[in-house]
Structure formats: C-alpha cells, structure tokens
Design a protein around this motif. Structure first.
Motif, PDB file in Angstrom:
ATOM      1  N   PRO A  85     -64.925 -61.100  -5.077  1.00  0.00           N
ATOM      2  CA  PRO A  85     -64.372 -60.853  -6.414  1.00  0.00           C
ATOM      3  C   PRO A  85     -64.755 -61.899  -7.460  1.00  0.00           C
ATOM      4  O   PRO A  85     -65.096 -61.557  -8.587  1.00  0.00           O
ATOM      5  N   ARG A  86     -64.720 -63.159  -7.101  1.00  0.00           N
ATOM      6  CA  ARG A  86     -65.032 -64.206  -8.086  1.00  0.00           C
ATOM      7  C   ARG A  86     -66.516 -64.181  -8.453  1.00  0.00           C
ATOM      8  O   ARG A  86     -66.868 -64.283  -9.624  1.00  0.00           O
ATOM      9  N   ALA A  87     -67.380 -64.026  -7.457  1.00  0.00           N
ATOM     10  CA  ALA A  87     -68.821 -63.950  -7.714  1.00  0.00           C
ATOM     11  C   ALA A  87     -69.140 -62.719  -8.561  1.00  0.00           C
ATOM     12  O   ALA A  87     -69.984 -62.773  -9.464  1.00  0.00           O
ATOM     13  N   TYR A  88     -68.468 -61.625  -8.273  1.00  0.00           N
ATOM     14  CA  TYR A  88     -68.677 -60.402  -9.027  1.00  0.00           C
ATOM     15  C   TYR A  88     -68.350 -60.622 -10.506  1.00  0.00           C
ATOM     16  O   TYR A  88     -69.124 -60.260 -11.388  1.00  0.00           O
ATOM     17  N   ASP A  89     -67.195 -61.231 -10.773  1.00  0.00           N
ATOM     18  CA  ASP A  89     -66.788 -61.489 -12.155  1.00  0.00           C
ATOM     19  C   ASP A  89     -67.767 -62.417 -12.860  1.00  0.00           C
ATOM     20  O   ASP A  89     -68.100 -62.205 -14.028  1.00  0.00           O
ATOM     21  N   VAL A  90     -68.236 -63.443 -12.159  1.00  0.00           N
ATOM     22  CA  VAL A  90     -69.198 -64.383 -12.752  1.00  0.00           C
ATOM     23  C   VAL A  90     -70.503 -63.666 -13.097  1.00  0.00           C
ATOM     24  O   VAL A  90     -71.058 -63.857 -14.181  1.00  0.00           O
ATOM     25  N   VAL A  91     -70.985 -62.831 -12.180  1.00  0.00           N
ATOM     26  CA  VAL A  91     -72.240 -62.100 -12.421  1.00  0.00           C
ATOM     27  C   VAL A  91     -72.084 -61.131 -13.592  1.00  0.00           C
ATOM     28  O   VAL A  91     -72.934 -61.078 -14.492  1.00  0.00           O
ATOM     29  N   VAL A  92     -71.011 -60.357 -13.595  1.00  0.00           N
ATOM     30  CA  VAL A  92     -70.808 -59.370 -14.657  1.00  0.00           C
ATOM     31  C   VAL A  92     -70.640 -60.053 -16.012  1.00  0.00           C
ATOM     32  O   VAL A  92     -71.278 -59.669 -17.003  1.00  0.00           O
ATOM     33  N   GLN A  93     -69.773 -61.070 -16.084  1.00  0.00           N
ATOM     34  CA  GLN A  93     -69.564 -61.773 -17.353  1.00  0.00           C
ATOM     35  C   GLN A  93     -70.826 -62.532 -17.782  1.00  0.00           C
ATOM     36  O   GLN A  93     -71.154 -62.576 -18.971  1.00  0.00           O
ATOM     37  N   GLY A  94     -71.528 -63.110 -16.826  1.00  0.00           N
ATOM     38  CA  GLY A  94     -72.785 -63.801 -17.148  1.00  0.00           C
ATOM     39  C   GLY A  94     -73.823 -62.854 -17.708  1.00  0.00           C
ATOM     40  O   GLY A  94     -74.499 -63.165 -18.698  1.00  0.00           O
ATOM     41  N   PHE A  95     -73.950 -61.683 -17.100  1.00  0.00           N
ATOM     42  CA  PHE A  95     -74.888 -60.684 -17.607  1.00  0.00           C
ATOM     43  C   PHE A  95     -74.487 -60.224 -19.003  1.00  0.00           C
ATOM     44  O   PHE A  95     -75.330 -60.082 -19.891  1.00  0.00           O
ATOM     45  N   SER A  96     -73.199 -60.019 -19.214  1.00  0.00           N
ATOM     46  CA  SER A  96     -72.705 -59.586 -20.516  1.00  0.00           C
ATOM     47  C   SER A  96     -72.987 -60.626 -21.598  1.00  0.00           C
ATOM     48  O   SER A  96     -73.439 -60.295 -22.699  1.00  0.00           O
ATOM     49  N   ILE A  97     -72.732 -61.884 -21.287  1.00  0.00           N
ATOM     50  CA  ILE A  97     -72.993 -62.959 -22.258  1.00  0.00           C
ATOM     51  C   ILE A  97     -74.498 -63.079 -22.525  1.00  0.00           C
ATOM     52  O   ILE A  97     -74.914 -63.235 -23.678  1.00  0.00           O
ATOM     53  N   ALA A  98     -75.308 -62.983 -21.482  1.00  0.00           N
ATOM     54  CA  ALA A  98     -76.770 -63.055 -21.663  1.00  0.00           C
ATOM     55  C   ALA A  98     -77.268 -61.902 -22.523  1.00  0.00           C
ATOM     56  O   ALA A  98     -78.115 -62.100 -23.409  1.00  0.00           O
ATOM     57  N   ALA A  99     -76.746 -60.704 -22.290  1.00  0.00           N
ATOM     58  CA  ALA A  99     -77.155 -59.545 -23.090  1.00  0.00           C
ATOM     59  C   ALA A  99     -76.750 -59.729 -24.553  1.00  0.00           C
ATOM     60  O   ALA A  99     -77.535 -59.433 -25.473  1.00  0.00           O
ATOM     61  N   MET A 100     -75.539 -60.239 -24.780  1.00  0.00           N
ATOM     62  CA  MET A 100     -75.100 -60.473 -26.159  1.00  0.00           C
ATOM     63  C   MET A 100     -75.938 -61.552 -26.830  1.00  0.00           C
ATOM     64  O   MET A 100     -76.260 -61.446 -28.011  1.00  0.00           O
ATOM     65  N   CYS A 101     -76.307 -62.584 -26.093  1.00  0.00           N
ATOM     66  CA  CYS A 101     -77.167 -63.630 -26.663  1.00  0.00           C
ATOM     67  C   CYS A 101     -78.536 -63.070 -27.039  1.00  0.00           C
ATOM     68  O   CYS A 101     -79.104 -63.448 -28.072  1.00  0.00           O
ATOM     69  N   VAL A 147     -66.768 -65.973 -24.757  1.00  0.00           N
ATOM     70  CA  VAL A 147     -66.688 -67.223 -23.995  1.00  0.00           C
ATOM     71  C   VAL A 147     -65.284 -67.816 -24.083  1.00  0.00           C
ATOM     72  O   VAL A 147     -64.720 -68.254 -23.073  1.00  0.00           O
ATOM     73  N   LEU A 148     -64.696 -67.815 -25.278  1.00  0.00           N
ATOM     74  CA  LEU A 148     -63.324 -68.322 -25.420  1.00  0.00           C
ATOM     75  C   LEU A 148     -62.347 -67.474 -24.607  1.00  0.00           C
ATOM     76  O   LEU A 148     -61.404 -68.004 -24.020  1.00  0.00           O
ATOM     77  N   GLY A 149     -62.584 -66.173 -24.578  1.00  0.00           N
ATOM     78  CA  GLY A 149     -61.739 -65.299 -23.774  1.00  0.00           C
ATOM     79  C   GLY A 149     -61.817 -65.631 -22.302  1.00  0.00           C
ATOM     80  O   GLY A 149     -60.824 -65.565 -21.580  1.00  0.00           O
ATOM     81  N   LEU A 150     -63.008 -66.009 -21.844  1.00  0.00           N
ATOM     82  CA  LEU A 150     -63.155 -66.420 -20.444  1.00  0.00           C
ATOM     83  C   LEU A 150     -62.432 -67.731 -20.176  1.00  0.00           C
ATOM     84  O   LEU A 150     -61.817 -67.916 -19.132  1.00  0.00           O
ATOM     85  N   VAL A 151     -62.525 -68.660 -21.127  1.00  0.00           N
ATOM     86  CA  VAL A 151     -61.864 -69.961 -20.972  1.00  0.00           C
ATOM     87  C   VAL A 151     -60.350 -69.781 -20.945  1.00  0.00           C
ATOM     88  O   VAL A 151     -59.665 -70.356 -20.104  1.00  0.00           O
ATOM     89  N   VAL A 152     -59.843 -68.955 -21.850  1.00  0.00           N
ATOM     90  CA  VAL A 152     -58.399 -68.735 -21.947  1.00  0.00           C
ATOM     91  C   VAL A 152     -57.916 -67.909 -20.760  1.00  0.00           C
ATOM     92  O   VAL A 152     -56.827 -68.138 -20.246  1.00  0.00           O
ATOM     93  N   GLY A 153     -58.733 -66.958 -20.329  1.00  0.00           N
ATOM     94  CA  GLY A 153     -58.346 -66.075 -19.220  1.00  0.00           C
ATOM     95  C   GLY A 153     -57.604 -64.866 -19.740  1.00  0.00           C
ATOM     96  O   GLY A 153     -56.573 -64.993 -20.367  1.00  0.00           O
ATOM     97  N   ARG A 154     -58.193 -63.702 -19.501  1.00  0.00           N
ATOM     98  CA  ARG A 154     -57.603 -62.466 -20.025  1.00  0.00           C
ATOM     99  C   ARG A 154     -57.133 -61.550 -18.926  1.00  0.00           C
ATOM    100  O   ARG A 154     -56.925 -60.384 -19.151  1.00  0.00           O
ATOM    101  N   GLY A 155     -57.048 -61.979 -17.740  1.00  0.00           N
ATOM    102  CA  GLY A 155     -56.625 -61.104 -16.659  1.00  0.00           C
ATOM    103  C   GLY A 155     -57.774 -60.682 -15.781  1.00  0.00           C
ATOM    104  O   GLY A 155     -57.592 -60.363 -14.632  1.00  0.00           O
TER     105      GLY A 155
END
Length: 165
Positions: A85-101, A147-155
């Motif tokens: 689960p943690r690796a999955y979230d990191v990969v998905v959020q990382g891909f999302s941030i990279a795509a937005m960048c 990124v701020l949402g990830l730092v704060v934690g949204r669930g």
C-alpha cells in the motif's frame, strides 16, 4: 504551517474558480439572449468563454490535487494496493506530480514561444503569452497544492469511498 498555507491556497482557488465560472455563465446567457432575441451577440464571446474555461479547469485542478479527489477507476487497484500500500501510494502520487510538472513545463514553453512570436487570439487579439502563462501558473500552483496536500495528509488510499469515484 503547511496546513494553513494549503487551506489558503485552496480557498483562493475556490473563490477564483467560482467567480470565473459565474462570469462564464453570465456571458453565455447574455450572448445567447443577445444572439436570438436582439440579433446582436457579444463580440468575441466564444474566445472569452474558451479562455475562462481553461482558467476554470486549471483552478479546479488545483483544488482536486490538494484534496486528492480525482476520478479513480479501480479495476485491479485493490489487488495491487493490498500487496504494497505505501509503495503504491508513492508510485501513484509520484507519477501524478511528474505528469503535472511536465504539463507546467510545456505550458511555460508555449507561453515563452507565444511571447517571442507575439501571437494573439484571432478575434479579440489578446496576447496568447498572457493566457498561456496564467494557465501555466495555475498548473504550477496545482503542483504546489498537491505536494502540500501530501505533506498535510489527506487520507490517501483509505480516503477513497464509492461516492468519490
């Protein structure tokens, strides 16, 4: 600190998005009434509406990124997520941030090219560099809010419910 900054950004995006959407609806109403009842449509309304639509999309994208409320299609998601689960979230959020960048980079490149070429919209002759640059800035703000949402934690993954899909 990060939570307050994120809340301020999201609140600003919500207000701006609401104002732009309201202006777009009013302009559409006035244009339709003018076109069909008075025979005099608003000059350049389609360009103005197109510009406001782009602004609305990227203002809303910042809100969706901050709250992690994107459309989720869960075909095999639960199986993959259950393995790591943690690796999955990191990969998905990382891909999302990279795509937005990447989106931010391409939009800024287009804004720079439009500025050098001096291109404008067809009817109203608005500088495309300003429009594209504004959209690029909103996309960059979307990355910051994500990124701020990830730092704060949204669930995260546990925060997805059937009604969110």
């Amino acid at each position: 600190m990060a939570a307050r900054t994120l809340n301020a950004i999201v609140r600003m995006l919500e207000v701006l998005c609401s104002v732009v959407l309201l202006a777009m609806m009013l302009l559409t109403f006035v244009d339709v009434v003018g076109r069909y009842l008075l025979g005099a449509p608003v000059f350049g309304a389609s360009e103005m509406i197109s510009t406001m639509l782009a602004l609305t999309i990227f203002l809303g994208l910042g809100i969706a990124n901050a709250r992690d409320k994107h459309i989720v299609v869960e075909l095999v998601d639960h199986r993959v997520r259950s393995l790591a689960p943690r690796a999955y979230d990191v990969v998905v959020q990382g891909f999302s941030i990279a795509a937005m960048c990447l989106i931010v980079f391409v939009l800024f490149q287009q804004a720079i090219e439009a500025a050098h070429a001096g291109t404008t919209t067809i009817v109203l002759e608005w500088p495309l560099a300003w429009i594209t640059g504004t959209v690029a800035g909103l996309a960059a703000l979307s990355v910051v809010s994500q990124v701020l949402g990830l730092v704060v934690g949204r669930g995260g993954a546990a925060g997805h419910h059937l009604e969110d899909v």
